[in-house]
Enzyme design. Structure first.
Site, PDB file in Angstrom:
ATOM      1  N   ASP A  52       0.505  -1.412   0.120  1.00 16.70           N
ATOM      2  CA  ASP A  52      -0.439  -0.300   0.379  1.00 16.70           C
ATOM      3  C   ASP A  52       1.070   1.697   0.328  1.00 16.70           C
ATOM      4  OD1 ASP A  52      -2.321  -1.435  -0.404  1.00 16.70           O
ATOM      5  OD2 ASP A  52      -2.740  -0.959   2.437  1.00 16.70           O
ATOM      6  N   TYR A 110       6.920 -10.074   6.603  1.00 20.16           N
ATOM      7  CA  TYR A 110       7.002  -8.328   6.607  1.00 20.16           C
ATOM      8  C   TYR A 110       7.729  -8.344   8.336  1.00 20.16           C
ATOM      9  CZ  TYR A 110       3.628  -8.030   2.979  1.00 20.16           C
ATOM     10  OH  TYR A 110       3.175  -8.291   1.818  1.00 20.16           O
TER      11      TYR A 110
END
Length: 273
Positions: A52, A110
């Site tokens: 994003d 992540y």
């Protein structure tokens, strides 16, 4: 013509996400512009996954078919000479012609960074979420353990495809104290739902600040919400009216604390290299 796997790193601050958009600066568009300078005539590169706006990467993967007659190291240097300063190619390697960076991936990893300070810190806050009041490390660790294993994460994200499922296998979920006031969350799974990492980080922080019970996490994983949790994201981050016992607090951790660290694939021999 050969297919190249490129490992990308970028500071997401100046990008409107990774996927190409018509009128916005994106990672994919910058990479394609650099490739065009090397004679690439393809239509689109393929990315392992979408990040994003504001999300960073040190291990994003892209694949491109390119007529390049020089060593892979020369391709890395040529691309980096053409790319902007907030983006780089770390590695290039030839892969099988049918290799797909998204569908062939076996896991993604992540890292989320946060630090606890009552006063803003403009430098640190470029890559980490500043929170206050401070969190309990013990509670963070206990909350992270709840996400391990295979669960339906419908309460923590939405599917990236219209009819996609929401069950994911989490292999790693761990908080590490990097500094006296700084915490890093490492999470690895076979795949992630849309905004899943930022959602579970927000929920854990809320619990570790004593604003919510960890039991809500366990209940939501055992009995996932049927409705899309995205419907809640416009509400205040913690105060949600008419909350039921199975709901977790609504909200997302900010994008700038999140980094895509690694996309893993089967052993090279299994890809026909």
């Amino acid at each position: 013509m050969a297919r190249y796997q490129l490992t990308l790193a970028y500071d997401g601050t100046g990008f409107f996400g990774s996927q190409r958009q018509a009128k916005s600066r994106t990672v994919q568009a910058e990479l394609e512009k650099a490739l065009c300078k090397l004679g690439w005539t393809g239509r689109s590169v393929i990315l392992a996954g979408r990040t994003d706006t504001g999300v960073h990467a040190t291990g994003q993967v892209a694949v491109v078919d390119l007529d390049w007659s020089h060593p892979e190291g020369d391709l890395v240097r040529a691309l980096n000479a053409a790319l902007p300063a907030d983006m780089s190619v770390k590695e290039a390697r030839i892969v099988h012609a049918k290799f797909h960076p998204r569908f062939d991936a076996v896991s993604r990893r992540y890292r989320y960074k946060l630090f606890c300070q009552p006063i803003r810190d403009p430098i640190r806050e470029r890559f980490a979420w500043r929170i206050w009041p401070e969190v309990s490390g013990e509670i963070l660790a206990n909350a992270a353990d709840l996400f391990l294993g295979s669960h339906d994460f419908a309460a923590f994200g939405s599917s990236t495809t219209p009819k996609g499922g929401t069950t994911r296998m989490v292999m790693k979920a761990e908080w590490m104290q990097a500094e006296p006031d700084e915490w890093h969350f490492e999470v690895q799974a076979d795949a992630f739902l849309y905004r899943m990492v930022r959602r579970i980080v927000f929920v854990q922080v809320t619990v570790a600040q004593g604003k919510f019970s960890a039991e809500a996490i366990a209940r939501s994983l055992a009995q996932p919400a049927k409705a899309d949790p995205e419907r809640h994201l416009h509400l205040a981050q913690v105060q949600v009216s008419r909350r039921t016992r199975s709901e977790v607090p609504a909200g997302l951790a900010p994008a700038h604390g999140l980094t895509l660290v690694e996309v893993t694939y089967p052993h090279p021999e299994s890809r026909g290299q």
